[in-house]
Scaffold this active site. Structure first.
Site: not given
Ligand code: GNR
Ligand code: NI
Length: 171
Positions: A46, A51, A92-93, A134-135, A138
């Site tokens: 995702g 991000q 997480c990226l 999670h997204e 963000h």
């Protein structure tokens, strides 16, 4: 198509609140394609636009084994979270190398717009529920480490700082 640079925690830009998408045009489609390419390249499941330093409420996702089922969520909104919770190991990226168990509501209902501006409703549990939460975090300036204990957060900060020092010394 283009690869975008992924912001790294604790970049203060990751703390901003992303703005609603109002216009569904070629530019939105283009952003989604670049985000998807960036997500696949980084081996993520995702990615939220914030991000990659785009302050819009856009999420791309692909939970399929063969990485051939892209999903796009524009202006996603949680309608209801279940009372029962579940623990899941998250990464997480924007926080590379850190994996921790996070407890979140197990299931949810949500609404979102697709790339063409059509509204949809969705019920989810399992990985889709985890990833959407999670997204959407963000998009609201939250990162998964915010859900951890102070002690764990401090440990993570020390580890990331050490890693950055190591990388600097290497250069
Ligand atoms: O690639 C990712 N894997 C992942 C694993 C467990 C829970 C959430 C995620 S999302 C993450 C990509 C990412 O950072 N999205 O914002
Ligand atoms: Ni993330």
């Amino acid at each position: 198509m283009a690869l975008l640079k992924i912001l790294q925690f604790p970049d203060p830009k990751l703390r901003l609140r992303a703005k609603e998408v109002k216009i569904f045009d070629r530019s939105l489609r283009n952003t989604c394609e670049n985000m998807l390419e960036t997500m696949y390249d980084a081996k993520g499941i995702g990615l939220a636009a914030i991000q990659v330093n785009i302050l819009k409420r856009i999420v791309v996702m692909d939970l399929s084994e063969n990485k051939n089922e892209p999903m796009f969520f524009v202006n996603p909104e949680i309608i209801k979270l279940s009372d029962d919770t579940k623990e899941y190991g998250e990464g997480c990226l924007s926080v590379p190398g850190i994996y921790e168990k996070v407890t979140r509501p197990n299931s949810l209902s949500a609404k979102y717009f697709d790339i063409d501006g059509c509204e949809h409703k969705l019920e989810a549990d399992g990985l889709l529920s985890v990833c959407l939460q999670h997204e959407i975090d963000h998009l609201n300036g939250r990162v998964f480490v915010d859900h951890l204990s102070r002690l764990k957060q401090e440990k993570i900060n020390r580890k990331l700082q050490k890693e950055r020092k190591r990388l600097l010394a290497e250069a």
